[in-house]
Design a protein around this motif. Structure first.
Motif, PDB file in Angstrom:
ATOM      1  N   LYS A 187       0.847  -1.187   0.000  1.00 21.87           N
ATOM      2  CA  LYS A 187       0.000   0.000   0.000  1.00 21.87           C
ATOM      3  C   LYS A 187       0.884   1.238   0.000  1.00 21.87           C
ATOM      4  O   LYS A 187       1.622   1.491   0.947  1.00 21.87           O
ATOM      5  CB  LYS A 187      -0.922  -0.009   1.213  1.00 21.87           C
ATOM      6  CG  LYS A 187      -1.901  -1.174   1.205  1.00 21.87           C
ATOM      7  CD  LYS A 187      -2.865  -1.111   2.375  1.00 21.87           C
ATOM      8  CE  LYS A 187      -3.896  -2.238   2.313  1.00 21.87           C
ATOM      9  NZ  LYS A 187      -4.847  -2.176   3.432  1.00 21.87           N
ATOM     10  N   LEU A 188       0.790   2.002  -1.083  1.00 18.08           N
ATOM     11  CA  LEU A 188       1.598   3.206  -1.233  1.00 18.08           C
ATOM     12  C   LEU A 188       0.775   4.428  -0.839  1.00 18.08           C
ATOM     13  O   LEU A 188      -0.434   4.500  -1.129  1.00 18.08           O
ATOM     14  CB  LEU A 188       2.082   3.354  -2.673  1.00 18.08           C
ATOM     15  CG  LEU A 188       3.102   2.312  -3.177  1.00 18.08           C
ATOM     16  CD1 LEU A 188       2.377   1.072  -3.679  1.00 18.08           C
ATOM     17  CD2 LEU A 188       3.956   2.890  -4.272  1.00 18.08           C
ATOM     18  N   SER A 189       1.425   5.387  -0.228  1.00 16.35           N
ATOM     19  CA  SER A 189       0.756   6.641   0.138  1.00 16.35           C
ATOM     20  C   SER A 189       1.760   7.769   0.109  1.00 16.35           C
ATOM     21  O   SER A 189       2.975   7.546   0.191  1.00 16.35           O
ATOM     22  CB  SER A 189       0.129   6.531   1.536  1.00 16.35           C
ATOM     23  OG  SER A 189       1.126   6.295   2.516  1.00 16.35           O
ATOM     24  N   GLY A 190       1.250   8.995  -0.024  1.00 17.74           N
ATOM     25  CA  GLY A 190       2.117  10.155  -0.016  1.00 17.74           C
ATOM     26  C   GLY A 190       2.814  10.432  -1.329  1.00 17.74           C
ATOM     27  O   GLY A 190       3.729  11.247  -1.387  1.00 17.74           O
ATOM     28  N   PHE A 191       2.377   9.776  -2.412  1.00 22.51           N
ATOM     29  CA  PHE A 191       2.962  10.016  -3.723  1.00 22.51           C
ATOM     30  C   PHE A 191       2.210  11.143  -4.435  1.00 22.51           C
ATOM     31  O   PHE A 191       1.159  11.606  -3.973  1.00 22.51           O
ATOM     32  CB  PHE A 191       2.909   8.732  -4.561  1.00 22.51           C
ATOM     33  CG  PHE A 191       3.890   7.683  -4.121  1.00 22.51           C
ATOM     34  CD1 PHE A 191       5.079   7.487  -4.805  1.00 22.51           C
ATOM     35  CD2 PHE A 191       3.647   6.894  -3.005  1.00 22.51           C
ATOM     36  CE1 PHE A 191       5.988   6.538  -4.411  1.00 22.51           C
ATOM     37  CE2 PHE A 191       4.547   5.939  -2.592  1.00 22.51           C
ATOM     38  CZ  PHE A 191       5.720   5.749  -3.294  1.00 22.51           C
ATOM     39  N   GLU A 192       2.723  11.587  -5.556  1.00 26.71           N
ATOM     40  CA  GLU A 192       2.058  12.616  -6.342  1.00 26.71           C
ATOM     41  C   GLU A 192       0.695  12.107  -6.798  1.00 26.71           C
ATOM     42  O   GLU A 192       0.543  10.940  -7.175  1.00 26.71           O
ATOM     43  CB  GLU A 192       2.917  12.991  -7.547  1.00 26.71           C
ATOM     44  CG  GLU A 192       2.402  14.202  -8.308  1.00 26.71           C
ATOM     45  CD  GLU A 192       3.346  14.599  -9.425  1.00 26.71           C
ATOM     46  OE1 GLU A 192       2.908  15.378 -10.285  1.00 26.71           O
ATOM     47  OE2 GLU A 192       4.503  14.126  -9.437  1.00 26.71           O
ATOM     48  N   ASP A 245      -6.667  10.364  -6.246  1.00 29.58           N
ATOM     49  CA  ASP A 245      -6.716  11.781  -5.868  1.00 29.58           C
ATOM     50  C   ASP A 245      -6.002  12.070  -4.547  1.00 29.58           C
ATOM     51  O   ASP A 245      -5.689  13.231  -4.247  1.00 29.58           O
ATOM     52  CB  ASP A 245      -8.169  12.250  -5.756  1.00 29.58           C
ATOM     53  CG  ASP A 245      -8.862  12.271  -7.101  1.00 29.58           C
ATOM     54  OD1 ASP A 245      -8.152  12.304  -8.132  1.00 29.58           O
ATOM     55  OD2 ASP A 245     -10.101  12.248  -7.138  1.00 29.58           O
ATOM     56  N   ASN A 246      -5.769  11.016  -3.764  1.00 28.00           N
ATOM     57  CA  ASN A 246      -5.090  11.199  -2.478  1.00 28.00           C
ATOM     58  C   ASN A 246      -3.608  10.824  -2.529  1.00 28.00           C
ATOM     59  O   ASN A 246      -2.927  10.836  -1.496  1.00 28.00           O
ATOM     60  CB  ASN A 246      -5.785  10.357  -1.401  1.00 28.00           C
ATOM     61  CG  ASN A 246      -7.215  10.790  -1.165  1.00 28.00           C
ATOM     62  OD1 ASN A 246      -7.496  11.975  -1.033  1.00 28.00           O
ATOM     63  ND2 ASN A 246      -8.115   9.812  -1.115  1.00 28.00           N
ATOM     64  N   GLY A 247      -3.112  10.452  -3.703  1.00 25.19           N
ATOM     65  CA  GLY A 247      -1.722  10.045  -3.824  1.00 25.19           C
ATOM     66  C   GLY A 247      -1.453   8.647  -3.293  1.00 25.19           C
ATOM     67  O   GLY A 247      -0.314   8.330  -2.936  1.00 25.19           O
TER      68      GLY A 247
END
Length: 524
Positions: free
Chosen positions: A438-443, A488-490
Motif C-alpha cells: 500500500k503506497l501513500s504520499g505520492f504525487e 486523488d489522495n496520492g
C-alpha cells in the motif's frame, strides 16, 4: 494478517558532528557533571561495532548498558578511530568495553590490551554467534577476538582483494591464539538459538557476579571454551542436554558442539590476569536495547534492535560485572582467588587454530556495490563514521535489520511516499501467497513506474520468488517491474503473488523504484 508500516526512505535525520571521544548523554543533571574524581569507562567503536545491523554505541543500541554504568557513578565515553587501542587511549580508564568487533585487532592492540589488564585495567569482550560477519570482511567477532580466522589461520587475508589486504585496517594483523594464551579462554564458533538459562554459578563461586541473577537469555549466541582453568572461570552456562533443534536456524555447521551445559562451555566467563580482570559474553543480544541511532553503513537503511538488556536478569548480570570490576583484588589469577576451578572445555578437532576449517567460502553474501568495509568515505549518509553522520530514527518504524541489498542511486523519478506491506499471518515455505503493498504520499493522479519487491534473509540471501500468472515462479530475487496509478489522495495498491524458499525468521521485505529503496522492513 501481518501489517507492517514503514517510513519513506527519503526522510533525513538532522546532521551533527561528533568528536573523536565524547561522553554519553547523562540521564540526570547531577550525573552529567563529570568530576575529576569520577572513573571512566570507554566503549570501543573502532572495530566495526556499527556495521550492518549493529548499533553498539553508548547513545544508541547499547545506551541502556551505558546508562547502568553511569548510575553506578562512572563517566562513560566512546573510543573512535582506527587502531585506536593503545597505551595512550587506555590511559586513565577503569574499564574498556569491546562490543562485537568485526575488524581484527592488530598485534600492537592485542599487546596493549594485555598490558592494560596486567596493570589493573578491566576489559569486557562481547561477541556473537559464528558467521555474524556484519561488514562482510570474512572476519566475525569471535574470530576478531580470538585472534585468528576460522579456516585461514596461516593467512588472515585469505581470499581478500588487494584493496582489503592493503587497507590500513589489515596492516599489522597477525594470526594468533592470543586470547586463549593470555586469558585462558576463547570464543567457540557454535551458534545456539533462542534460550533462557538458569544454569548459573552461585554468587559465592562467582565473585558475587551472579547475585540476584536467576535467569539469563540468549538469542543466536555462542559459548566460550575454558582453555586454562587457572586463568578463566565460567559463570553462566547454556541449559543441559540441548538437542540439535535448539541450535540457531542459520548456523553454518552443527551449531551445538557438546550438547549444552558445562561441556558446551560458558556463555559468560571471567578471567584474572595480573592486577586486572576481564569478562566475556557470547551474545550481543543480551546487552542491546531497542534504540538504534545510526543508519546502516552499507546501504543507508534503518536498523532494528531489541530490548535484550531488559530481558530476564541480563541487566543485573551486567551491572554486577561492572561492580566486580570496581572492586580491589590482590589475586593475580583465578587459581589465587579461592574459587572452585573449572574443568577444561572439551574442544573439537577443528577448534584447534591450525586445524580449523571454513564451512563455506566467505563472505556469506556479496557486499553492496561501492561499499568498502575499510573505507568510511563509502559509508552511506546517516551511518556511523560517514561524512554525513547523523542519528537515526529511534521510533518503532525501523527498517530491516539485516538487509544486504543496495538501495543504490536513484535512477527513477524522485518520490517522497511511504509504503506498508500486508502478508498472510502464517507464510509457509514454497506455498504461494499474496503480498499487498500500500503506497501513500505520492504525487496525485500519476503513474508510478519501475517498482519491484524483494524478500531476503539477513545478509542478503534472496528467498522470495514472484509470479506474473499466479503459477509460474522465477528464481529468487526481485519481482518484475511493476506500475501503479495513484488516486486523488496520492495512494495506490500493488498486489503480487509470491512464495519463499525458507521461513521468515531473519527475513526482510523491500520495495524499490529503480535502484532506490522506497521502504524496507523486517519480517522476523
Amino acid at each position: 494478517m501481518k501489517i507492517v508500516k514503514v517510513l519513506g526512505s527519503t526522510l533525513l535525520a538532522s546532521m551533527f558532528i561528533v568528536t573523536t571521544v565524547h561522553s554519553a548523554q547523562a540521564t540526570t543533571a547531577e550525573q552529567s557533571e563529570a568530576t575529576s574524581g569520577q572513573q571512566t569507562i570507554l566503549f570501543d567503536n573502532s572495530h566495526g561495532q556499527t556495521a550492518g545491523a549493529a548499533d553498539w554505541v553508548i547513545d544508541g543500541g547499547f545506551s541502556d548498558y551505558a546508562d547502568s554504568m553511569k548510575s553506578q557513578g562512572y563517566q562513560v565515553k566512546e573510543l573512535d578511530g582506527q587502531a585506536n587501542i593503545n597505551e595512550d587511549s587506555l590511559s586513565g580508564a577503569k574499564t574498556l568495553v569491546i562490543p562485537e568487533a568485526n575488524i581484527p585487532f592488530k598485534a600492537t592492540e592485542q599487546q596493549a590490551l594485555v598490558n592494560y589488564v596486567k596493570n589493573g585495567g578491566n576489559v569486557i569482550f562481547i561477541s556473537d554467534h559464528y558467521n555474524a560477519d556484519r561488514n562482510l570482511n570474512r572476519i566475525d567477532s569471535s574470530e576478531a577476538m580470538n585472534g585468528y580466522r576460522r579456516g585461514a589461520y596461516n593467512d588472515m587475508t585469505k581470499d581478500m582483494s588487494s584493496g582489503e589486504k592493503n587497507s590500513k585496517a589489515m596492516q599489522g594483523v597477525q594470526s594468533s591464539d592470543w586470547l586463549s594464551q593470555n586469558f585462558g579462554v576463547k570464543f567457540r564458533y557454535n551458534a545456539l538459538g533462542d534460550l533462557n538459562t538458569q544454569n548459573i554459578e552461585s554468587s559465592e563461586n562467582s565473585f558475587g557476579i551472579t547475585k540476584g541473577v536467576n535467569s539469563v537469555s540468549m538469542h543466536s549466541g555462542s559459548t566460550l571454551a575454558i582453555t586454562d582453568p587457572e586463568k578463566a572461570k565460567g559463570i553462566v552456562y547454556a541449559p543441559e542436554n540441548l538437542s540439535s533443534s535448539q541450535k540457531w536456524s542459520h548456523a553454518v555447521d552443527q551449531g551445538i558442539y557438546n550438547g549444552g551445559g558445562k561441556k558446551e562451555g560458558p556463555y559468560v566467563a571471567v578471567s584474572k590476569l595480573g592486577k586486572g580482570k576481564a569478562a566475556f559474553v557470547g551474545d550481543s543480544s543480551m546487552v542491546e536495547d531497542s534504540s538504534p541511532k545510526y543508519k546502516r553503513e552499507d546501504n543507508g537503511s534503518s536498523k532494528k534492535t531489541y530490548d535484550g538488556f531488559k530481558e530476564q536478569d541480563n541487566g543485573q548480570l551486567l551491572k554486577n560485572i561492572t561492580e566486580w570490576f570496581g572492586k580491589s583484588d590482590d589475586a593475580t589469577s583465578i587459581k589465587d582467588s579461592g574459587v572452585k576451578l573449572d574443568e577444561k572445555t572439551p574442544l573439537l578437532d577443528f577448534e584447534q587454530p591450525e586445524n580449523s576449517t571454513e564451512p563455506q567460502k566467505e563472505p556469506w553474501s556479496q557486499p553492496e556495490e561501492g561499499y568498502k568495509w575499510y573505507d568510511r568515505s563509502t559509508f552511506k549518509p546517516g551511518s556511523y563514521g560517514s561524512e554525513q553522520q547523523s542519528g537515526g530514527d529511534n521510533t518503532s518504524d525501523n527498517g530491516g535489520s539485516g538487509d544486504s541489498d543496495n538501495g543504490g542511486t536513484n535512477d527513477a523519478p524522485s518520490t517522497s511516499g511511504d509504503a506498508s506491506f500486508v502478508l498472510p499471518q502464517d507464510v509457509q515455505p514454497n506455498e504461494p501467497f499474496k503480498v499487498t503493498v500500500k503506497l501513500s504520499g505520492f504525487e496525485k493522479n500519476t503513474t508510478v513506474n519501475d517498482l519491484s519487491v524483494g524478500i531476503y534473509k539477513d545478509g542478503g540471501q534472496q528467498i522470495g520468488s514472484f509470479s506474473n500468472d499466479g503459477s509460474t515462479f522465477g528464481n529468487p530475487g526481485y519481482s518484475a517491474k511493476q506500475s501503479v496509478k495513484t488516486d486523488d489522495n496520492g495512494t495506490a495498491t500493488l498486489t503480487l503473488t509470491a512464495k519463499v524458499s525458507d521461513d521468515l525468521s531473519g527475513a526482510n521485505i523491500r520495495l524499490k523504484q529503480g535502484s532506490k529503496a522506497i521502504a524496507t522492513q523486517s519480517l522476523d
